[in-house]
Structures are given as C-alpha cells and as structure tokens.
Design an enzyme around this catalytic site. Sequence first.
Site, short mmCIF file in Angstrom:
data_model
loop_
_atom_site.label_atom_id
_atom_site.label_comp_id
_atom_site.label_asym_id
_atom_site.label_seq_id
_atom_site.Cartn_x
_atom_site.Cartn_y
_atom_site.Cartn_z
CD GLU A 278 25.32 59.88 36.76
OE1 GLU A 278 25.06 58.75 37.17
OE2 GLU A 278 26.48 60.25 36.52
CG HIS A 307 14.43 44.68 10.64
ND1 HIS A 307 13.66 44.32 9.55
CD2 HIS A 307 15.50 45.33 10.15
CE1 HIS A 307 14.27 44.70 8.44
NE2 HIS A 307 15.39 45.34 8.77
CE LYS A 421 28.03 56.61 44.07
NZ LYS A 421 29.05 57.62 43.88
O1 PA5 Z 1 29.43 61.14 36.43
C1 PA5 Z 1 29.71 60.73 37.55
O2 PA5 Z 1 30.22 61.47 38.42
C2 PA5 Z 1 29.47 59.29 37.93
O3 PA5 Z 1 28.82 58.58 36.94
C3 PA5 Z 1 30.79 58.60 38.25
O4 PA5 Z 1 31.60 58.63 37.11
C4 PA5 Z 1 30.60 57.17 38.72
O5 PA5 Z 1 29.70 57.13 39.81
C5 PA5 Z 1 31.92 56.56 39.15
O6 PA5 Z 1 32.50 57.35 40.16
P1 PA5 Z 1 34.03 57.18 40.56
O7 PA5 Z 1 34.88 57.55 39.42
O8 PA5 Z 1 34.20 58.11 41.74
O9 PA5 Z 1 34.22 55.75 40.96
#
Ligand code: PA5
Length: 434
Positions: A278, A307, A421
């Site tokens: 990410e 394996h 989203k």
């Molecule tokens: O790294 C990030 O910002 C995302 O992976 C969030 O952690 C994830 O989308 C969850 O978001 P939130 O904590 O706002 O629910």
Amino acid sequence: MIRFEHQNLLYSKDLRTAIEPARLKDYTEAVLNAHAEIQADRRADILGFYDLPQKDIFPITDFMSKIDPKFDTMLVLGIGGSALGNKALYNALKTERNLPRKVYVYDNVDPIFLHEILREINLETTLVNVITKSGTTAETMAGYMIMADLLQRRFPNDYHQRMIITTDREKGFLRQVIKDEGYPSFIVPDNVGGRFSVLTDVGLVSSAFAGIDIDGLLQGAGEMAELCAEADLMHNPAYLNGLLHYLYMREGKNISVMMPYANALYDMADWYRQLWAESLGKRRDVKGREIFVGQTPVKALGTTDQHSQVQLYTEGPYDKVFTFLSVDNFDTDFIIPNLHPEREEVSYLGGKPLSKLLNAERKATEIALTQAGRPNCNIIFPRLDEPSIGAFIMMYEIQTVFTGKLLHINPLDQPGVEAGKIATYQLMGKKGYN
Ligand code: PA5
C-alpha cells in the site's frame, strides 16, 4: 536485537545478477536526499511512528489494571492497518510468551468467519475492541453495529463496559458514539498512518490485554530507531535493505517474497505485505507524473512452502528478491526421538531438536536460492520476544518510508483504495453516492 544478514543481496560468484557493492556508492546522494526528506517530514510531524518508542503507555496499563478480571478474550474489529498488526503481534508471541489471554481479530465482513468466532468465544468474558482511525470504514462499522447490538441485547445493564473504541482523538462518528454511550476509548494519533500504527494504541491495547510486554516492544523499536537515525548505509539496516530492494526493483525484480521459518511469524509477513504494497504501489510520483511503481509482496512459509513454491523460486523467472525470517532459539521445542536407530532413512534425525531441522532447512533453501542466482537476505530473531519484534516493526516502517523517498512517491497515501470504497458506498446505497 535482530540481525540483518544481507551478503546474499550483494554480488558474489553465485549471484551473478546481484548488486555490486561498489554500486552503492553511486547512490550516496540519493540516500542523503531521501534522509533529508525524512527529517523534513519528521519536523512537519507526519512521520509520528518514529517517536512512538517514547510513548506514554500509562493510559493502557492503567486501563488493563482496572478491567474486570473475568475478561479472558478480546475481539478486535478492524481492517488493514487497524487489524494486521494486532494479529501479527499476538500470533508471534502467544506461545513463546505463554500469553494468558486470547485475542481474536475479525477483519472481514464474511458471515461464516464471524459465525465461527462467535461460536468459539464466550461473549460473557469477551471485551470487544473496535479500531478504526477514520471511523467510516464500512467493514469495521458493520462489525461494530452487529457486536454493539449483540452486547446491548444480551447485557442491557453493562454493555458499555464490554466494548472499547480506538479511533481519532476528536473526529469521526465513533467519537460521538463514545460520548453518547460512555464506552472507554483509545486514540489513533493524527500523525501516524494506518499501516504504520501498530505501535500506537491500535496494536498496543490488544497486546497489553493479551499479556505482551508492550514496554519491551517499544524498547526494541526505540533501539532500532536509534540505529537507523543516520544516513550511513553500513550502520542503518533499514536504509541498506531499502536501497537494495529499490535497486532490484529497477532491475525488474518486482516481487518481494517474505518467508518466515516460524509459523508464529507468518502474520508478521502479512503485516509486511500491507505496509510494502500500500505504501509503494503508486501510479504517480510526487510531481504527479505517471510512473506505475511498486514491488508485489508475497508471503511464504518455511518449511511448508518448500514443497509448494521453492521450485518456482529457484528455477522460475528472475523477478524476485527473498527475505527469510528465522529464529535462533525456540523456547518451545521437541527432540525427535530416535525411533528407528537401525534405519538410515530416518536415524539421522533422531535425537535432534525439531528447531534444528527447521533452521537447517532454512539455510538449505538459502544455499539453493543463492546457487540459483536468486538474491536473498535473512532477518534473525535471537528469540521470539518483545524487543526483537518491536525492532523488526520499526526497521520495516523506516525501510518503507525510505524506499518511498527513493522512488519519489508518497508512501503515506493510498489513493488507489478510494475508488473501491466509493463503489461500495454506491452499491450499498449510501446517501450522496449515486
Ligand atoms: O493504511 C491504511 O491507512 C489503511 O490500510 C487503513 O488502515 C484501513 O483502510 C483501515 O482504515 P481505518 O482505520 O480508518 O478503518
């Protein structure tokens, strides 16, 4: 302290495709620039994870000392950065530290998964921990509403003592719920991004509940932050590993395999997958130009995947760089009994610890990959304990931001997640999303 063995990322007789050590010098300026940008970001207070080792943990330890001793289980509701660290920490330490309390993490909206968890836990002795930085994530909000409703119906008099909420200090819908219902709450700091937040209340509350020494985690993280404070590659494992991965990326090795030789560290590889994917997988650089960069993180498990995957790793395309995670000393071990001393097929195993076989197989895979010209490195945990795990987390968080700087991208955003989203909101009929 963990050790970083990187010799198989550098040039050798076998590793014909590897990076010549002399080449690192060509990047002195790039390293210094990346370091300067990190320092500027720290001054601008957007890399708060660096300072978490100095965090005041009293609010957490104080809360834990006051909770009803009947609670023996925590159910975390969260996803991504609000869940993966919790799982990684708990599963890394639960057996070696003989943790007294259990942690479950529901990080999906799969009804069967929720059903299975509810079948396994005793609601009477479970504390629910809703974690979301934004307070808007559909998956977590769905879980929150199901569990809050369940608790309110089953425990109408004290349901608000059975749920805690970890979210932004001031903003968001859940902050309002906390005020209205009186749920105890913890904070996701503004200056720490979701996937960098495992050492905030996000990961520390469930860890402290389970019985993990959170002070030890922060101590290890602090030692690593100190080690990685200067731009000197030979003394900064996060920068060195980041630069080497960056160089391999530029040579077309766009897959990074993390392969723990310890089931307990498998979820740590999952945590790494999110952090690396990410943060570095980006369409545009900081100037807005299209560059489409990133390195696909893959997790594999030693010895299990020897394996399953290692055939591909040794003979498939030259598109991967490998990181082993290994443990020197296992507190939990078995001696393989010499059940058939007269049979050479198995007698070589007899009398030896299972962990010795595990580590020998890791070394054997390292040798095989190196002989096949596949760059690899090894992160060694002296044992599975809090300071080592804390150090590992800090090393990879620094490495990720540093590599992002070398790539000239923003490692802290995730614009590619937004479209999905918004489409979810549309499909589920959220007001304002037609
Ligand atoms: O790294 C990030 O910002 C995302 O992976 C969030 O952690 C994830 O989308 C969850 O978001 P939130 O904590 O706002 O629910």
